[in-house]
Design a protein around this motif. Sequence first.
Motif, PDB file in Angstrom:
ATOM      1  N   PRO A 276       6.133   0.823  -0.211  1.00  0.00           N
ATOM      2  CA  PRO A 276       6.437  -0.666   0.305  1.00  0.00           C
ATOM      3  C   PRO A 276       7.996  -0.780   0.445  1.00  0.00           C
ATOM      4  CG  PRO A 276       4.713  -0.848  -1.437  1.00  0.00           C
ATOM      5  CD  PRO A 276       5.264   0.615  -1.160  1.00  0.00           C
ATOM      6  N   ASP A 277       8.291  -1.306   1.672  1.00  0.00           N
ATOM      7  CA  ASP A 277       9.774  -1.924   1.854  1.00  0.00           C
ATOM      8  C   ASP A 277      10.287  -0.548   2.716  1.00  0.00           C
ATOM      9  OD1 ASP A 277       9.364  -4.437   1.091  1.00  0.00           O
ATOM     10  OD2 ASP A 277      10.253  -4.007  -0.892  1.00  0.00           O
ATOM     11  N   ASP A 278       9.584   0.520   2.880  1.00  0.00           N
ATOM     12  CA  ASP A 278      10.236   1.698   3.740  1.00  0.00           C
ATOM     13  C   ASP A 278       9.670   1.488   5.117  1.00  0.00           C
ATOM     14  OD1 ASP A 278      10.966   3.147   1.291  1.00  0.00           O
ATOM     15  OD2 ASP A 278       9.475   4.383   1.341  1.00  0.00           O
ATOM     16  N   LEU A 279      10.809   1.764   6.048  1.00  0.00           N
ATOM     17  CA  LEU A 279      10.399   2.141   7.313  1.00  0.00           C
ATOM     18  C   LEU A 279      10.038   3.773   7.635  1.00  0.00           C
ATOM     19  CD1 LEU A 279      13.451   0.160   9.108  1.00  0.00           C
ATOM     20  CD2 LEU A 279      11.249  -0.296   9.382  1.00  0.00           C
ATOM     21  N   PHE A 280       9.116   3.946   8.588  1.00  0.00           N
ATOM     22  CA  PHE A 280       8.877   5.092   8.894  1.00  0.00           C
ATOM     23  C   PHE A 280       8.451   5.292  10.438  1.00  0.00           C
ATOM     24  CE2 PHE A 280       5.016   3.178   7.478  1.00  0.00           C
ATOM     25  CZ  PHE A 280       4.030   3.496   8.405  1.00  0.00           C
ATOM     26  N   ALA A 281       8.751   6.678  10.776  1.00  0.00           N
ATOM     27  CA  ALA A 281       8.534   6.948  12.281  1.00  0.00           C
ATOM     28  C   ALA A 281       9.610   6.416  12.938  1.00  0.00           C
ATOM     29  CB  ALA A 281       7.185   6.664  12.694  1.00  0.00           C
ATOM     30  N   GLU A 282      10.656   6.070  12.515  1.00  0.00           N
ATOM     31  CA  GLU A 282      11.844   5.383  13.356  1.00  0.00           C
ATOM     32  C   GLU A 282      12.510   6.522  13.965  1.00  0.00           C
ATOM     33  OE1 GLU A 282      13.575   6.068   9.139  1.00  0.00           O
ATOM     34  OE2 GLU A 282      11.771   5.677  10.124  1.00  0.00           O
ATOM     35  N   ALA A 283      12.508   7.628  13.601  1.00  0.00           N
ATOM     36  CA  ALA A 283      13.324   8.768  14.445  1.00  0.00           C
ATOM     37  C   ALA A 283      13.009   8.756  15.842  1.00  0.00           C
ATOM     38  CB  ALA A 283      13.155  10.216  13.459  1.00  0.00           C
ATOM     39  N   VAL A 284      11.760   8.460  16.126  1.00  0.00           N
ATOM     40  CA  VAL A 284      11.086   8.607  17.407  1.00  0.00           C
ATOM     41  C   VAL A 284      11.820   7.812  18.414  1.00  0.00           C
ATOM     42  CG1 VAL A 284       8.868   9.478  16.762  1.00  0.00           C
ATOM     43  CG2 VAL A 284       8.953   7.059  16.836  1.00  0.00           C
ATOM     44  N   ALA A 285      12.459   6.643  17.717  1.00  0.00           N
ATOM     45  CA  ALA A 285      13.153   5.651  18.648  1.00  0.00           C
ATOM     46  C   ALA A 285      14.272   6.264  19.365  1.00  0.00           C
ATOM     47  CB  ALA A 285      13.716   4.233  17.745  1.00  0.00           C
ATOM     48  N   PHE A 286      14.903   7.358  18.745  1.00  0.00           N
ATOM     49  CA  PHE A 286      15.885   7.899  19.223  1.00  0.00           C
ATOM     50  C   PHE A 286      15.554   9.239  20.182  1.00  0.00           C
ATOM     51  CE2 PHE A 286      17.439   5.487  15.629  1.00  0.00           C
ATOM     52  CZ  PHE A 286      18.096   4.623  16.106  1.00  0.00           C
ATOM     53  N   LEU A 287      14.601   9.858  19.484  1.00  0.00           N
ATOM     54  CA  LEU A 287      14.195  11.035  20.020  1.00  0.00           C
ATOM     55  C   LEU A 287      12.986  11.068  21.369  1.00  0.00           C
ATOM     56  CD1 LEU A 287      13.996  13.208  16.685  1.00  0.00           C
ATOM     57  CD2 LEU A 287      15.787  13.082  18.394  1.00  0.00           C
ATOM     58  N   GLY A 288      12.275   9.881  21.089  1.00  0.00           N
ATOM     59  CA  GLY A 288      11.152   9.592  22.206  1.00  0.00           C
ATOM     60  C   GLY A 288      10.216  10.682  21.796  1.00  0.00           C
ATOM     61  N   GLY A 289       9.331  10.591  22.839  1.00  0.00           N
ATOM     62  CA  GLY A 289       8.075  11.629  22.646  1.00  0.00           C
ATOM     63  C   GLY A 289       7.034  11.439  21.798  1.00  0.00           C
TER      64      GLY A 289
ATOM     65  N   GLY B 271       0.920  -1.049   0.003  1.00  0.00           N
ATOM     66  CA  GLY B 271      -0.007   0.097  -0.068  1.00  0.00           C
ATOM     67  C   GLY B 271       0.758   1.092   0.269  1.00  0.00           C
ATOM     68  N   ARG B 272       0.277   2.286   0.599  1.00  0.00           N
ATOM     69  CA  ARG B 272       1.181   3.523   0.724  1.00  0.00           C
ATOM     70  C   ARG B 272       0.554   4.413   1.830  1.00  0.00           C
ATOM     71  NH1 ARG B 272      -0.423   3.908  -4.897  1.00  0.00           N
ATOM     72  NH2 ARG B 272      -2.317   5.202  -4.334  1.00  0.00           N
TER      73      ARG B 272
ATOM     74  N   GLN C  95      -3.153  24.924   7.241  1.00  0.00           N
ATOM     75  CA  GLN C  95      -3.387  23.853   6.206  1.00  0.00           C
ATOM     76  C   GLN C  95      -2.585  22.613   6.395  1.00  0.00           C
ATOM     77  OE1 GLN C  95      -2.158  26.439   2.814  1.00  0.00           O
ATOM     78  NE2 GLN C  95      -4.395  26.638   2.252  1.00  0.00           N
ATOM     79  N   GLU C  96      -2.719  21.537   5.715  1.00  0.00           N
ATOM     80  CA  GLU C  96      -1.926  20.359   5.911  1.00  0.00           C
ATOM     81  C   GLU C  96      -0.927  20.254   4.646  1.00  0.00           C
ATOM     82  OE1 GLU C  96      -4.635  17.262   6.508  1.00  0.00           O
ATOM     83  OE2 GLU C  96      -4.610  17.538   8.915  1.00  0.00           O
ATOM     84  N   LYS C  97       0.104  19.681   4.812  1.00  0.00           N
ATOM     85  CA  LYS C  97       1.173  19.486   3.657  1.00  0.00           C
ATOM     86  C   LYS C  97       1.577  17.837   3.642  1.00  0.00           C
ATOM     87  CE  LYS C  97       5.555  20.997   1.923  1.00  0.00           C
ATOM     88  NZ  LYS C  97       5.209  20.961   0.541  1.00  0.00           N
ATOM     89  N   ILE C  98       1.763  17.358   2.692  1.00  0.00           N
ATOM     90  CA  ILE C  98       2.292  16.082   2.493  1.00  0.00           C
ATOM     91  C   ILE C  98       3.917  16.214   2.506  1.00  0.00           C
ATOM     92  CG2 ILE C  98       2.415  13.872   1.254  1.00  0.00           C
ATOM     93  CD1 ILE C  98      -0.408  14.044   0.130  1.00  0.00           C
ATOM     94  N   VAL C  99       4.272  15.542   3.515  1.00  0.00           N
ATOM     95  CA  VAL C  99       5.948  16.170   3.714  1.00  0.00           C
ATOM     96  C   VAL C  99       6.642  14.824   2.955  1.00  0.00           C
ATOM     97  CG1 VAL C  99       6.011  17.551   5.406  1.00  0.00           C
ATOM     98  CG2 VAL C  99       6.017  15.111   5.965  1.00  0.00           C
ATOM     99  N   GLU C 100       5.817  13.579   3.008  1.00  0.00           N
ATOM    100  CA  GLU C 100       6.634  12.263   2.480  1.00  0.00           C
ATOM    101  C   GLU C 100       5.770  11.335   2.032  1.00  0.00           C
ATOM    102  OE1 GLU C 100      10.493   9.329   3.147  1.00  0.00           O
ATOM    103  OE2 GLU C 100       9.960  10.769   4.750  1.00  0.00           O
ATOM    104  N   ILE C 101       5.835  10.666   1.025  1.00  0.00           N
ATOM    105  CA  ILE C 101       5.138   9.421   0.429  1.00  0.00           C
ATOM    106  C   ILE C 101       5.622   8.031   0.852  1.00  0.00           C
ATOM    107  CG2 ILE C 101       3.772   8.259  -1.383  1.00  0.00           C
ATOM    108  CD1 ILE C 101       3.728  11.294  -2.733  1.00  0.00           C
ATOM    109  N   ILE C 102       5.266   7.501   1.630  1.00  0.00           N
ATOM    110  CA  ILE C 102       5.952   5.944   2.114  1.00  0.00           C
ATOM    111  C   ILE C 102       5.335   5.163   1.417  1.00  0.00           C
ATOM    112  CG2 ILE C 102       6.298   4.403   4.070  1.00  0.00           C
ATOM    113  CD1 ILE C 102       7.304   7.392   4.457  1.00  0.00           C
TER     114      ILE C 102
END
Length: 229
Positions: free
Chosen positions: A81-94, A60-61, A72-79
């Motif tokens: 298949p085979d992409d990881l996402f939201a992984e930065a929170v593993a290091f930043l937390g919150g 999917g997407r 307004q809302e803005k699409i900042v990235e289109i994920i």
Amino acid sequence: MENNKEALLPRLRQTPLFAAWPEDVIAPLLAQSRPLTLESGDILFAEGSSARSFYFLASGRIDLIAAAATGQEKIVEIIQPDDLFAEAVAFLGGRYPVTAQADVATTVLEIPLDLFVESLEQRPLLMRQMLARLSMRLHFLVKELRHLSVESAEQRLVSYLLDLCPMLNGPAAFELPARKAAVAARLGLAPETLSRVLTRIRKAGLIEVERRMIIIPAPPALRRWAEGH
């Protein structure tokens, strides 16, 4: 998908984050992860919500959407298949800095942050190897950002199309990974600008457009055209 999580293991290990992980370390993490199925328009997580997981897109997407200062809302990235996402929170937390919304019927693997961090903290060498790979990925993204900041609309779009192109030395055809409005947002363009540039390139005989299908008869000629803009 619950019975086929193991089938995702080779795909996970192709990502920069998990490329250095041995199977005996990643397997327990995979065992504690869970598949989620979303319909088009479903929200996976909302901007500002507490972050307890990150995700691997199996099919999917997913659109990552941020609220602008104007409301307004803005699409900042289109994920894809085979992409990881939201992984930065593993290091930043919150909390999640963006909203993740399914663009079509989508399946993701939800990976628990706590177990991921614990696995790394117990293996300093693995952490260094992973950070080295992520650093290489960061250099690539910084280079891409610089290109977007100086390139014309024509050059942005052509670079994007050629990145998607399965062949660069002969005729090629492929489908845009998302709606044109989402692609425009990804490139920092207004949808009207994207449509105008597509029309201009089509009239130059360099591409054919059939809904979301793009046909490029001669990718080198398209690249030379963009260099002149």
